[in-house]
Scaffold this motif. Structure first.
Motif, PDB file in Angstrom:
ATOM      1  N   ARG A 221      43.970  36.108  51.882  1.00  0.00           N
ATOM      2  CA  ARG A 221      45.247  36.417  52.535  1.00  0.00           C
ATOM      3  C   ARG A 221      45.216  37.791  53.181  1.00  0.00           C
ATOM      4  O   ARG A 221      45.681  37.977  54.311  1.00  0.00           O
ATOM      5  N   ILE A 276      54.471  34.245  56.427  1.00  0.00           N
ATOM      6  CA  ILE A 276      54.118  32.845  56.684  1.00  0.00           C
ATOM      7  C   ILE A 276      53.604  32.671  58.101  1.00  0.00           C
ATOM      8  O   ILE A 276      52.601  31.989  58.341  1.00  0.00           O
ATOM      9  N   ARG A 277      54.278  33.307  59.062  1.00  0.00           N
ATOM     10  CA  ARG A 277      53.852  33.176  60.469  1.00  0.00           C
ATOM     11  C   ARG A 277      52.506  33.864  60.706  1.00  0.00           C
ATOM     12  O   ARG A 277      51.691  33.404  61.501  1.00  0.00           O
ATOM     13  N   VAL A 279      50.078  34.158  58.449  1.00  0.00           N
ATOM     14  CA  VAL A 279      49.054  33.275  57.877  1.00  0.00           C
ATOM     15  C   VAL A 279      48.823  32.080  58.787  1.00  0.00           C
ATOM     16  O   VAL A 279      47.684  31.689  59.053  1.00  0.00           O
ATOM     17  N   PHE A 280      49.907  31.501  59.285  1.00  0.00           N
ATOM     18  CA  PHE A 280      49.813  30.337  60.164  1.00  0.00           C
ATOM     19  C   PHE A 280      49.009  30.676  61.418  1.00  0.00           C
ATOM     20  O   PHE A 280      48.112  29.932  61.834  1.00  0.00           O
ATOM     21  N   THR A 283      45.213  31.294  60.730  1.00  0.00           N
ATOM     22  CA  THR A 283      44.402  30.100  60.491  1.00  0.00           C
ATOM     23  C   THR A 283      44.248  29.247  61.750  1.00  0.00           C
ATOM     24  O   THR A 283      43.753  28.123  61.674  1.00  0.00           O
ATOM     25  N   ASP A 285      46.814  28.127  63.512  1.00  0.00           N
ATOM     26  CA  ASP A 285      47.888  27.126  63.409  1.00  0.00           C
ATOM     27  C   ASP A 285      47.446  25.890  62.632  1.00  0.00           C
ATOM     28  O   ASP A 285      47.860  24.766  62.922  1.00  0.00           O
ATOM     29  N   GLU A 289      45.208  24.456  56.130  1.00  0.00           N
ATOM     30  CA  GLU A 289      44.698  25.727  55.616  1.00  0.00           C
ATOM     31  C   GLU A 289      45.843  26.656  55.215  1.00  0.00           C
ATOM     32  O   GLU A 289      45.770  27.355  54.191  1.00  0.00           O
ATOM     33  N   THR A 290      46.927  26.655  55.998  1.00  0.00           N
ATOM     34  CA  THR A 290      48.075  27.497  55.676  1.00  0.00           C
ATOM     35  C   THR A 290      48.710  27.074  54.358  1.00  0.00           C
ATOM     36  O   THR A 290      49.038  27.909  53.509  1.00  0.00           O
ATOM     37  N   CYS A 291      48.864  25.769  54.165  1.00  0.00           N
ATOM     38  CA  CYS A 291      49.433  25.262  52.911  1.00  0.00           C
ATOM     39  C   CYS A 291      48.551  25.618  51.727  1.00  0.00           C
ATOM     40  O   CYS A 291      49.049  25.960  50.648  1.00  0.00           O
ATOM     41  N   LEU A 294      48.995  29.461  51.020  1.00  0.00           N
ATOM     42  CA  LEU A 294      50.322  29.798  50.512  1.00  0.00           C
ATOM     43  C   LEU A 294      50.677  29.064  49.227  1.00  0.00           C
ATOM     44  O   LEU A 294      51.608  29.455  48.518  1.00  0.00           O
ATOM     45  N   LEU A 301      56.324  23.964  54.307  1.00  0.00           N
ATOM     46  CA  LEU A 301      55.860  24.819  55.417  1.00  0.00           C
ATOM     47  C   LEU A 301      56.646  24.540  56.692  1.00  0.00           C
ATOM     48  O   LEU A 301      57.125  25.473  57.346  1.00  0.00           O
TER      49      LEU A 301
END
Length: 307
Positions: A221, A276-277, A279-280, A283, A285, A289-291, A294, A301
């Protein structure tokens, strides 16, 4: 850990069953894979099964396979179970303590007889499989509670290996953190190549409830959201709860850092949305991977992104 590795190398030369014990996230599957790679079976299959993730309605067919016609809609010719898939190689059962009691007797028989019969079949299939099991539970307590067969436990722990938690081996933290830093900096093409001294001190005093897996996720992260060449304490704290516990031995200054995450005066809700944005975007988008990073599901999400 040096002792653990030495024991693992020694027992890898033998085909007896191995029971690996340790808390969640310490690297039990990594040790199982390494034992297989050091064994005479290294060129044969390594099949890993998470007993806790097997659907109750399918667990028996997954383990032992089924013959043609055993189920409506089953595969033509039947289906191999994991024992057959691991023939001549290694079969790894993770979270063996989650295996239903009613299946433990059949598993014991397969281990004792070195053969398996598919569901609906009428022939025994010979097996040559090395068995490695792992658990984060006390199997002796499960035996006392009637939730695990004692005779099966005796079969599984001919050889045993205990992996200590990360909090009990602080000398490994910096080595692991550096390894993960270089891995994810390369994977995400990010410039971060070092930690600040404050960051290393923070990592050394953090209480890792999730062990190595938690440390790995923290570094991943931090690499994703970092915008500089060095990972700061703020990069690490952005993904942490403001009430995340620290070890008692942590310096007072560092404890205050973990208790109040500086996000330039924005609210906790805004900080969450920003993270969150980040990380999104980091990755590419990628929803999956984002899920994973997080620790949330897809619907959560999408709901947060929509807000």
């Amino acid at each position: 850990m040096a002792d653990c590795i030495a024991v693992a190398k020694k027992i890898s030369r033998y085909d007896s069953a191995i029971l690996i014990e340790g808390a969640s996230g310490v690297g039990k599957e990594l040790f199982a894979q390494s034992i297989h790679n050091e064994s005479r079976r290294r060129l044969a299959p390594f099949v890993a099964v998470n007993c806790a993730a097997l659907p109750p309605t399918l667990i028996e067919s997954v383990l032992f396979g089924y013959a043609e016609g055993a189920f409506t809609g089953g595969s033509k010719g039947g289906q191999e179970g994991v024992f057959e898939l691991a023939h001549t190689g290694t079969l790894f059962f993770d979270e063996i303590g989650e295996l239903p009691l009613e299946l433990q007797g059949r598993l014991l028989r397969v281990i004792q007889e070195h053969e398996v019969m598919r569901i609906g079949g009428d022939a025994n299939i010979p097996l040559d499989v090395r068995l490695i099991c792992a658990t984060n539970k006390n199997l002796n307590q499960l035996v006392e509670g009637g939730r695990f067969r004692q005779d099966l436990l005796y079969r599984l722990n001919t050889l045993s290996l205990f992996i200590p938690p990360l909090n009990g081996r602080p000398e490994d933290i910096e080595i692991l953190a550096e390894t993960f830093l270089h891995r994810y900096s390369s994977q995400y093409a990010k410039p971060a190549a070092a930690f600040t001294p404050e960051t290393l001190d923070f990592l050394l005093h953090y209480e890792y409830k999730g062990n190595v897996r938690e440390l790995q996720n923290m570094i991943e992260r931090a690499v994703i959201i970092s915008e500089g060449e060095r990972i700061t304490v703020r990069d690490l704290c952005t993904g942490l709860s403001v009430s995340e516990p620290q070890k008692d031995s942590a310096p007072a200054a560092e404890t205050s850092v973990s208790a109040h995450v500086d996000m330039s005066g924005i609210s906790l809700k805004e900080a969450e949305e920003k993270y969150i944005r980040q990380v999104f975007a980091g990755t590419g988008d990628s929803v999956t991977e984002t899920c994973r990073i997080l620790g949330i599901n897809r619907s959560t999400l999408w709901r947060k992104l929509k807000k």
